[in-house]
Structures are given as C-alpha cells and as structure tokens.
Design a protein around this motif. Structure first.
Motif, PDB file in Angstrom:
ATOM      1  N   THR A  63       0.753  -1.209  -0.253  1.00  0.00           N
ATOM      2  CA  THR A  63       0.164  -0.060  -0.159  1.00  0.00           C
ATOM      3  C   THR A  63       0.535   0.771   0.199  1.00  0.00           C
ATOM      4  OG1 THR A  63       0.067  -0.475   2.548  1.00  0.00           O
ATOM      5  CG2 THR A  63      -1.853  -1.331   0.798  1.00  0.00           C
ATOM      6  N   TYR A  64       1.343   1.774   1.111  1.00  0.00           N
ATOM      7  CA  TYR A  64       2.523   3.290   1.227  1.00  0.00           C
ATOM      8  C   TYR A  64       3.776   3.477   0.082  1.00  0.00           C
ATOM      9  CZ  TYR A  64      -0.868   3.545   5.164  1.00  0.00           C
ATOM     10  OH  TYR A  64      -1.967   3.883   5.987  1.00  0.00           O
ATOM     11  N   GLY A  65       3.930   1.358   0.433  1.00  0.00           N
ATOM     12  CA  GLY A  65       5.009   1.383  -0.605  1.00  0.00           C
ATOM     13  C   GLY A  65       4.528   0.785  -2.482  1.00  0.00           C
ATOM     14  N   ARG A  66       3.651   0.821  -2.785  1.00  0.00           N
ATOM     15  CA  ARG A  66       3.156   1.288  -4.066  1.00  0.00           C
ATOM     16  C   ARG A  66       3.949  -0.079  -4.465  1.00  0.00           C
ATOM     17  NH1 ARG A  66      -0.188   5.202  -4.681  1.00  0.00           N
ATOM     18  NH2 ARG A  66       0.129   7.356  -3.235  1.00  0.00           N
ATOM     19  N   ILE A  67       4.078  -1.382  -4.095  1.00  0.00           N
ATOM     20  CA  ILE A  67       4.756  -2.729  -4.916  1.00  0.00           C
ATOM     21  C   ILE A  67       3.387  -3.012  -4.024  1.00  0.00           C
ATOM     22  CG2 ILE A  67       6.509  -4.740  -4.302  1.00  0.00           C
ATOM     23  CD1 ILE A  67       8.490  -2.567  -2.531  1.00  0.00           C
ATOM     24  N   GLN A  68       3.575  -4.176  -5.892  1.00  0.00           N
ATOM     25  CA  GLN A  68       2.713  -4.761  -6.141  1.00  0.00           C
ATOM     26  C   GLN A  68       2.415  -5.758  -5.729  1.00  0.00           C
ATOM     27  OE1 GLN A  68       0.515  -5.580  -9.266  1.00  0.00           O
ATOM     28  NE2 GLN A  68       1.505  -3.137  -9.994  1.00  0.00           N
ATOM     29  N   PRO A  69       1.632  -6.687  -4.960  1.00  0.00           N
ATOM     30  CA  PRO A  69       1.557  -7.450  -4.030  1.00  0.00           C
ATOM     31  C   PRO A  69       1.412  -8.988  -3.760  1.00  0.00           C
ATOM     32  CG  PRO A  69      -0.570  -6.846  -4.280  1.00  0.00           C
ATOM     33  CD  PRO A  69       0.151  -5.346  -5.285  1.00  0.00           C
ATOM     34  N   PHE A  70       2.011  -9.204  -5.373  1.00  0.00           N
ATOM     35  CA  PHE A  70       2.779 -10.443  -5.828  1.00  0.00           C
ATOM     36  C   PHE A  70       4.083 -10.651  -6.067  1.00  0.00           C
ATOM     37  CE2 PHE A  70       5.131 -13.262  -8.924  1.00  0.00           C
ATOM     38  CZ  PHE A  70       4.127 -13.797  -8.793  1.00  0.00           C
ATOM     39  N   VAL A  71       5.279  -9.084  -5.928  1.00  0.00           N
ATOM     40  CA  VAL A  71       5.941  -8.964  -5.131  1.00  0.00           C
ATOM     41  C   VAL A  71       6.276  -8.967  -4.071  1.00  0.00           C
ATOM     42  CG1 VAL A  71       8.107  -7.163  -6.316  1.00  0.00           C
ATOM     43  CG2 VAL A  71       6.595  -7.656  -7.764  1.00  0.00           C
ATOM     44  N   ALA A  72       5.896  -8.490  -3.698  1.00  0.00           N
ATOM     45  CA  ALA A  72       6.037  -8.120  -1.662  1.00  0.00           C
ATOM     46  C   ALA A  72       5.722  -8.457  -1.171  1.00  0.00           C
ATOM     47  CB  ALA A  72       4.848  -6.986  -1.834  1.00  0.00           C
ATOM     48  N   THR A  73       5.142 -10.065  -1.319  1.00  0.00           N
ATOM     49  CA  THR A  73       4.855 -11.287  -0.760  1.00  0.00           C
ATOM     50  C   THR A  73       5.590 -12.369  -1.246  1.00  0.00           C
ATOM     51  OG1 THR A  73       2.448 -12.057  -2.400  1.00  0.00           O
ATOM     52  CG2 THR A  73       2.106 -10.811  -0.632  1.00  0.00           C
ATOM     53  N   LEU A  74       6.084 -12.267  -2.736  1.00  0.00           N
ATOM     54  CA  LEU A  74       7.089 -12.930  -3.214  1.00  0.00           C
ATOM     55  C   LEU A  74       7.953 -13.032  -2.176  1.00  0.00           C
ATOM     56  CD1 LEU A  74       7.716 -15.409  -4.994  1.00  0.00           C
ATOM     57  CD2 LEU A  74       8.313 -13.786  -6.805  1.00  0.00           C
ATOM     58  N   ALA A  75       8.458 -11.399  -2.088  1.00  0.00           N
ATOM     59  CA  ALA A  75      10.094 -10.863  -1.099  1.00  0.00           C
ATOM     60  C   ALA A  75       9.353 -11.630   0.401  1.00  0.00           C
ATOM     61  CB  ALA A  75      10.047  -9.502  -1.487  1.00  0.00           C
ATOM     62  N   THR A  76       8.978 -11.707   0.817  1.00  0.00           N
ATOM     63  CA  THR A  76       8.394 -11.806   2.369  1.00  0.00           C
ATOM     64  C   THR A  76       8.587 -13.335   1.921  1.00  0.00           C
ATOM     65  OG1 THR A  76       6.463 -11.669   2.225  1.00  0.00           O
ATOM     66  CG2 THR A  76       7.719  -9.602   3.151  1.00  0.00           C
ATOM     67  N   MET A  77       8.020 -14.403   1.236  1.00  0.00           N
ATOM     68  CA  MET A  77       8.262 -15.410   1.029  1.00  0.00           C
ATOM     69  C   MET A  77       9.417 -15.698   1.405  1.00  0.00           C
ATOM     70  SD  MET A  77       6.537 -18.208  -1.275  1.00  0.00           S
ATOM     71  CE  MET A  77       7.512 -17.884  -2.337  1.00  0.00           C
ATOM     72  N   SER A  78      10.170 -15.435   0.330  1.00  0.00           N
ATOM     73  CA  SER A  78      11.358 -16.030   0.446  1.00  0.00           C
ATOM     74  C   SER A  78      12.260 -15.675   2.092  1.00  0.00           C
ATOM     75  CB  SER A  78      12.296 -15.272  -0.509  1.00  0.00           C
ATOM     76  OG  SER A  78      13.961 -15.159  -0.728  1.00  0.00           O
ATOM     77  N   ALA A  79      11.945 -14.667   2.308  1.00  0.00           N
ATOM     78  CA  ALA A  79      12.529 -13.924   3.485  1.00  0.00           C
ATOM     79  C   ALA A  79      12.351 -15.185   4.588  1.00  0.00           C
ATOM     80  CB  ALA A  79      12.817 -12.449   3.733  1.00  0.00           C
ATOM     81  N   CYS A  80      11.304 -15.263   4.851  1.00  0.00           N
ATOM     82  CA  CYS A  80      10.652 -16.324   6.024  1.00  0.00           C
ATOM     83  C   CYS A  80      10.891 -17.564   5.311  1.00  0.00           C
ATOM     84  CB  CYS A  80       8.901 -16.048   5.840  1.00  0.00           C
ATOM     85  SG  CYS A  80       8.358 -14.524   6.284  1.00  0.00           S
ATOM     86  N   SER A  81      10.886 -18.419   4.759  1.00  0.00           N
ATOM     87  CA  SER A  81      11.576 -19.026   4.056  1.00  0.00           C
ATOM     88  C   SER A  81      12.971 -19.103   4.701  1.00  0.00           C
ATOM     89  CB  SER A  81      11.643 -20.156   2.530  1.00  0.00           C
ATOM     90  OG  SER A  81      10.322 -19.996   2.229  1.00  0.00           O
ATOM     91  N   GLY A  82      13.589 -18.907   4.432  1.00  0.00           N
ATOM     92  CA  GLY A  82      15.234 -18.429   4.874  1.00  0.00           C
ATOM     93  C   GLY A  82      15.249 -18.635   6.350  1.00  0.00           C
ATOM     94  N   LEU A  83      14.670 -17.736   7.079  1.00  0.00           N
ATOM     95  CA  LEU A  83      14.138 -17.103   8.063  1.00  0.00           C
ATOM     96  C   LEU A  83      14.328 -19.015   8.959  1.00  0.00           C
ATOM     97  CD1 LEU A  83      13.507 -13.675   8.791  1.00  0.00           C
ATOM     98  CD2 LEU A  83      15.770 -14.825   9.239  1.00  0.00           C
ATOM     99  N   ALA A  84      13.386 -18.941   8.563  1.00  0.00           N
ATOM    100  CA  ALA A  84      12.738 -21.516   9.846  1.00  0.00           C
ATOM    101  C   ALA A  84      14.107 -21.482   9.268  1.00  0.00           C
ATOM    102  CB  ALA A  84      11.270 -21.412   8.743  1.00  0.00           C
ATOM    103  N   LEU A  85      14.754 -22.134   8.433  1.00  0.00           N
ATOM    104  CA  LEU A  85      16.047 -22.525   8.068  1.00  0.00           C
ATOM    105  C   LEU A  85      17.040 -22.205   8.827  1.00  0.00           C
ATOM    106  CD1 LEU A  85      15.718 -23.193   4.287  1.00  0.00           C
ATOM    107  CD2 LEU A  85      15.424 -25.221   5.451  1.00  0.00           C
ATOM    108  N   PHE A  86      17.217 -20.387   8.974  1.00  0.00           N
ATOM    109  CA  PHE A  86      18.132 -20.500   9.861  1.00  0.00           C
ATOM    110  C   PHE A  86      18.264 -20.645  11.285  1.00  0.00           C
ATOM    111  CE2 PHE A  86      20.372 -16.711  12.057  1.00  0.00           C
ATOM    112  CZ  PHE A  86      21.722 -16.771  11.613  1.00  0.00           C
ATOM    113  N   ILE A  87      17.162 -20.913  11.498  1.00  0.00           N
ATOM    114  CA  ILE A  87      16.757 -20.268  12.797  1.00  0.00           C
ATOM    115  C   ILE A  87      17.884 -21.028  13.994  1.00  0.00           C
ATOM    116  CG2 ILE A  87      15.371 -20.608  14.918  1.00  0.00           C
ATOM    117  CD1 ILE A  87      13.430 -18.744  13.653  1.00  0.00           C
ATOM    118  N   THR A  88      17.719 -23.141  13.113  1.00  0.00           N
ATOM    119  CA  THR A  88      17.578 -24.375  13.772  1.00  0.00           C
ATOM    120  C   THR A  88      18.792 -25.110  12.802  1.00  0.00           C
ATOM    121  OG1 THR A  88      16.085 -24.967  13.061  1.00  0.00           O
ATOM    122  CG2 THR A  88      16.105 -23.902  15.087  1.00  0.00           C
ATOM    123  N   ASN A  89      19.136 -23.834  12.035  1.00  0.00           N
ATOM    124  CA  ASN A  89      20.191 -24.486  11.369  1.00  0.00           C
ATOM    125  C   ASN A  89      19.773 -25.907  10.168  1.00  0.00           C
ATOM    126  OD1 ASN A  89      23.224 -23.969  10.323  1.00  0.00           O
ATOM    127  ND2 ASN A  89      24.037 -24.873  11.929  1.00  0.00           N
TER     128      ASN A  89
END
Length: 334
Positions: A135-161
C-alpha cells in the motif's frame, strides 16, 4: 404468408419464452445452491462409488483434520483476494512462526505460552509488512509477498540450521487429538475461525468495505473508506491466521519443521479460487471458501483411497484451479 408469419412469430415467441424460463430456473438454482457446492456433491458421489471407505464417519473426520491448517490459512487468503491482492507468503509465515515458537521454548527457556504469543505476534507483524509494502510502498502484492515468502523461508531454516525441533509440552501435542462433543478440536477451531471472519465480513462496516475496495479501490477511497488502513489490516489478519495454522501443524506433528507449510500455497489459493472468489477482487466469502476447502480435501482424500500416485494429485488440483478460473471468467462476461 401473413398466416405463416404470424405462426412463425408465435413459435419464436414461444421458444424465447422457454429459454427465458430455463435461464430463470438456472439462476434460481445457482442462487440457492452455489456452483462449488454442486461440484462438491458430484465429487463425493464419484469417490463414494469408487471406495467403500469414503463415506465412513472416521474418514470424514480425517478430511477435516488433514485440511484444518490449510483452511485456516485460506480464510486469511480469501480476505486478501477479496480486496484484489494476493499473499504468497502464508506457507512461509507458518514455517517461520512455528520455528520461532519452538526455538524460544527449547533453546531460550521461555514459557511455552509466551512463545506461542510471540509466534502469533510475528505472523501479524509479517502481515503488517506485506500490507505496508503493497500500500504505502506501492509494490505489487505479488512481488511484495514473494519477497517476504523468500525471507521467511530462509529465516525458518536459519533459526535452527534447518533441523527440526521436538519436545513440545504434552498438553500442546494433545490439542489435535482432543475432541469436543465428538468432533475433532481442529475442526472446531477451523469452524470458529470461519464464523468469526464471516461475521466481520458480512455484518461489520469495515468488513463490508473490503468488497468495495476489491470492486474499485479509487471509488471506495472517494466514498470515505480508508483503503490503505483496511488493506494493511487484511494482510495482518492473513499473517496472524497463518501463524495460528502453524500451531495446529506443530501440535499434530509434535515437532517444528522449517519446511512445514511451504508446499501448501497451491492448496490455499486453490481453496479460495474454487470457492468462487474472483482473482480480480470484489467477490468471494467464507461459505464458498469452506466449500472449496472441502472440495480440495475430498479430492486429496479420495485419490489417496483409490491409490492415485501422490505425484499426480497436484496435477488434479491444478486442473481444478484452471476450471474454476475459466468458470469465473465466463460468469464475469455474462
């Protein structure tokens, strides 16, 4: 000739009258019996003839239990699609919130109740980030949620290796095996979520405003609706529900896996689309989403009962999505 013309006109008028009556009958049936419900009934009939175990009470409960986390995520995804957005991060949010919960409890010694609240808060925060970016960043929802999906998947693996975490409290593991009035507690939680969301969507002004935003955001803004705040709120709700679904998965497995829920994205979107929500926004609801959930659950369960290869099951679900989208476009054209 006049007699023939008169007869032809009468015949044509009679034919048009029959067609009009038939169309009215079809509209009446569609009004009281939604198309997805007819599809669910047909699918149930097919699998009940192919397998004698399909219509047993135990198997019905299995369907509800197996689809509970997908159904909870689909409730939030439906809200996002109603406003004309998309959320690709729900599966990754499930994984990262579950891993944070398990890591805080096992490695940091935080009481489990607090870790649970922390996981739910993280899910809501990720949803907030999605909403702000789109909304405020005016990024397409597809792109914005794709980026957070990638970040969250990486964090889930990073937390416990990348290693799973086990050792949850016994009472937490018993949640998915408990029953309320003979019904699985998972199913009770699922229905409660849908009833709460449906009440907000249909009976609260802020919920009804979502349809206006999805139909035409600019018109909704000019009519006095705070469209940005409403959209951010919807993404927050979707993130929170994804984290809640993570608790269901953790209780069922009695473990936290960093890849849990990652493969559920296709099913979540399929549930919402098959349930009648338009990807263009402005339409959809909890009743249709719940029916779509049952269709996907019945397809999965029925194909397993008749020994269809698990590798072919996503193919069938993909065809179901295509069929639902084609029917949605035909309905829009009409």
């Amino acid at each position: 000739m006049a007699v023939l013309d008169q007869t032809g006109q009468k015949t044509g008028a009679t034919q048009k009258g029959k067609e009009k009556t038939m169309l009215n009958a079809i509209k009446t049936v569609q009004r009281f019996i939604p198309g997805p419900l007819i599809g669910l009934i047909l699918v149930c009939i097919v699998f009940s003839t192919l397998s004698p175990y399909f219509l047993t009470t135990r198997n019905m409960f299995n369907i509800f239990s197996q689809m509970s986390e997908i159904g909870i995520m689909a409730a939030g995804a439906a809200l996002v699609i109603i406003i004309g957005g998309i959320d690709l991060s729900v599966g990754a949010v499930l994984a990262v919130t579950l891993m944070l919960n398990a890591w805080l409890y096992r490695d940091m010694g935080v009481p489990f109740v607090l870790t649970t609240l922390a996981g739910l808060a993280l899910g809501a925060f990720i949803g907030f980030v999605n909403g702000v970016l789109s909304t405020y960043g005016r990024i397409q929802p597809f792109v914005a949620t794709l980026a957070t999906m990638s970040a969250c998947s990486g964090l889930a693996l990073f937390i416990t290796n990348g290693s799973p975490v086990t050792g949850f409290p016994t009472w937490f593991s018993d949640i998915t095996s408990a029953r309320v009035l003979g019904l699985p507690l998972e199913f009770v939680i699922l229905v409660t979520v849908y009833l709460v969301v449906a009440f907000w969507l249909y009976f609260r002004p802020s919920g009804r405003a979502l349809y206006a935003i999805g139909g035409n955001e600019e018109v909704a803004r000019l009519s006095g609706i705070n469209t940005r705040r409403a959209k951010v709120m919807v993404y927050v709700a979707a993130g929170f529900l994804a984290a809640l679904a993570g608790l269901i998965v953790g209780s069922r497995l009695d473990a936290a896996h960093p890849t849990a829920g990652v493969n559920d994205l296709l099913s979540v979107i399929a549930v919402v689309v098959i349930g009648g929500a338009s990807l263009a926004g402005g339409s959809g609801g909890m009743m249709g989403t719940f029916i779509g959930l049952m269709i996907i659950g019945v397809l999965r369960n029925g194909m397993a009962l008749i020994n269809v290869s698990p590798n072919l099951q996503p193919v069938v679900i993909g065809f179901a999505i295509i069929l639902a989208v084609m029917l949605d476009r035909r309905s829009a054209q009409r």
